[in-house]
Motif scaffolding. Sequence first.
Motif, mmCIF file in Angstrom:
data_model
loop_
_atom_site.group_PDB
_atom_site.id
_atom_site.type_symbol
_atom_site.label_atom_id
_atom_site.label_comp_id
_atom_site.label_asym_id
_atom_site.label_seq_id
_atom_site.Cartn_x
_atom_site.Cartn_y
_atom_site.Cartn_z
ATOM 1 N N ASP A 185 0.833 -1.326 0.023
ATOM 2 C CA ASP A 185 0.010 0.121 0.098
ATOM 3 C C ASP A 185 0.818 1.259 -0.125
ATOM 4 N N THR A 186 2.079 1.208 0.545
ATOM 5 C CA THR A 186 2.789 2.354 0.857
ATOM 6 C C THR A 186 4.166 2.284 0.433
ATOM 7 N N GLU A 187 4.741 3.387 0.035
ATOM 8 C CA GLU A 187 6.047 3.528 -0.370
ATOM 9 C C GLU A 187 6.928 2.935 0.504
ATOM 10 N N GLU A 188 6.744 3.289 1.767
ATOM 11 C CA GLU A 188 7.668 2.651 2.878
ATOM 12 C C GLU A 188 8.023 1.313 2.973
ATOM 13 N N GLU A 189 6.603 0.772 2.833
ATOM 14 C CA GLU A 189 6.716 -0.894 2.897
ATOM 15 C C GLU A 189 7.142 -1.253 1.648
ATOM 16 N N ALA A 190 6.816 -0.567 0.603
ATOM 17 C CA ALA A 190 7.472 -1.098 -0.610
ATOM 18 C C ALA A 190 9.106 -1.388 -0.569
ATOM 19 N N ARG A 191 9.544 -0.087 -0.091
ATOM 20 C CA ARG A 191 11.157 -0.246 0.060
ATOM 21 C C ARG A 191 11.896 -0.829 0.992
ATOM 22 N N SER A 192 10.916 -1.032 1.952
ATOM 23 C CA SER A 192 11.611 -2.314 3.034
ATOM 24 C C SER A 192 11.659 -3.848 2.411
ATOM 25 N N LEU A 193 10.890 -3.932 1.435
ATOM 26 C CA LEU A 193 10.864 -5.100 0.779
ATOM 27 C C LEU A 193 11.795 -5.643 -0.371
ATOM 28 N N GLY A 194 12.581 -4.287 -0.814
ATOM 29 C CA GLY A 194 13.774 -4.483 -1.596
ATOM 30 C C GLY A 194 13.373 -3.599 -2.877
ATOM 31 N N ARG A 195 14.325 -3.689 -3.853
ATOM 32 C CA ARG A 195 14.182 -2.816 -5.043
ATOM 33 C C ARG A 195 13.267 -3.221 -5.865
ATOM 34 N N HIS A 196 13.209 -4.622 -6.107
ATOM 35 C CA HIS A 196 12.346 -5.014 -7.116
ATOM 36 C C HIS A 196 10.985 -4.633 -6.591
ATOM 37 N N THR A 197 10.733 -5.283 -5.474
ATOM 38 C CA THR A 197 9.207 -4.776 -5.082
ATOM 39 C C THR A 197 8.920 -3.185 -4.984
ATOM 40 N N TYR A 198 9.876 -2.367 -4.570
ATOM 41 C CA TYR A 198 9.701 -0.966 -4.970
ATOM 42 C C TYR A 198 9.335 -0.626 -6.160
ATOM 43 N N ASP A 199 10.491 -1.206 -7.067
ATOM 44 C CA ASP A 199 10.058 -0.795 -8.584
ATOM 45 C C ASP A 199 8.765 -1.058 -9.128
ATOM 46 N N GLY A 200 8.102 -2.295 -8.734
ATOM 47 C CA GLY A 200 6.792 -2.734 -9.019
ATOM 48 C C GLY A 200 5.778 -1.812 -8.495
ATOM 49 N N TRP A 201 5.914 -1.435 -7.305
ATOM 50 C CA TRP A 201 5.037 -0.427 -6.634
ATOM 51 C C TRP A 201 4.847 0.881 -7.380
ATOM 52 N N GLU A 202 6.285 1.411 -7.745
ATOM 53 C CA GLU A 202 6.406 2.613 -8.144
ATOM 54 C C GLU A 202 5.569 2.827 -9.342
ATOM 55 N N TYR A 203 5.728 1.567 -10.132
ATOM 56 C CA TYR A 203 5.353 1.779 -11.685
ATOM 57 C C TYR A 203 3.683 1.469 -11.644
ATOM 58 N N TYR A 204 3.246 0.648 -10.954
ATOM 59 C CA TYR A 204 1.753 0.197 -10.878
ATOM 60 C C TYR A 204 0.909 1.151 -10.040
ATOM 61 N N ARG A 205 1.577 1.604 -8.668
ATOM 62 C CA ARG A 205 0.493 2.487 -7.828
ATOM 63 C C ARG A 205 0.954 3.767 -7.764
ATOM 64 N N THR A 206 1.585 4.200 -8.787
ATOM 65 C CA THR A 206 1.796 5.953 -8.808
ATOM 66 C C THR A 206 1.246 6.220 -10.300
ATOM 67 N N PRO A 207 1.402 7.579 -10.408
ATOM 68 C CA PRO A 207 0.914 7.950 -11.896
ATOM 69 C C PRO A 207 1.872 7.695 -12.846
#
Length: 319
Positions: A185-207
């Motif tokens: 749900d959040t950027e903080e959680e995504a970052r805590s799970l590593g770069r690959h998870t953050y990259d997916g979050w940042e693509y799908y869950r942001t503009p």
Amino acid sequence: MRTDVTFSSAGLKIAGHLYTPDDLQAGRRRPAVVVGHPMSGVKEQTAGIYAERLARAGFVTLAFDAAYQGESEGEPHLLEDPSHRVEDIKAAVTFLSLRDEVDAERIGALGVCASGGYVTPAAATDHRIKAVATVSAVDTGSLFREGIGREQSPEILQGMLDAAGVARVEEARGGPARPQQIHPDTEEEARSLGRHTYDGWEYYRTPRGHHPRSENRFVLRSIDLIAQFSAFDLVHLISPRPLLMIAGTEAATAYLSREAIEKAQEPKELFWIDGATHVDLYDREEYLPTAVAKLADFFGAHLGAPKPDDRHGGGEAQR
């Protein structure tokens, strides 16, 4: 030009976008490419980007929502069924084969992420697909069974399969399909799970890449369908048709393309894009032109380079 189209896949109506080159002339046929989207994606995201840019290069292209997803039919909505995803690709080839704009002897397939693992078995047994390419390919079965890098504890899969079984019984009793969230749900959680998870979050869950029909969920009982799937077991059957796999050197999933290309037979190529992660190749302008240019060269060489004067009935594929 983009046109809304539909076609049938195992009795379900599939929603697609057909892209045609601006210089396409009536009565003349072009090589064509089917483009499949990632798990959790829709046709308006990275699949549409690649389809549109390959159309600029002269190909007729088709991006579509998988069955049960996006605007396509299928209940329960958001089911991820690898077998049906493979069938969708074959159905898309059938659709293109019947189009006046397309030379049915010059159809290729491109899969991004999960679809990179779906186009390979589709092409292995469907000889109408004359050239196969992947971008950031993954084997969804391997990821669910073993995790990225095969570091997942076996108990995790067993727990997911237990939950999938419970979900099947709940649906059979008339309950709704139980959803499973994909990205945090959040950027903080995504970052805590590593770069690959953050990259997916940042693509799908942001503009950057978000689309309202990319719902960040899948049906929980999909897990037992995914876990039994193996994307690259039949990759050797693509030969003597050509295979191109594109991966970023920084992608957490790069080992899957490396292993698949080792199993494949000639002609084959693994093309590295230096510095790119898995998700970078979805849309980053730093890397996307290189990937598209490589794909255009590959499909041009093996389907026949698109020409404004391609005549009705098509021609021989150039090798």
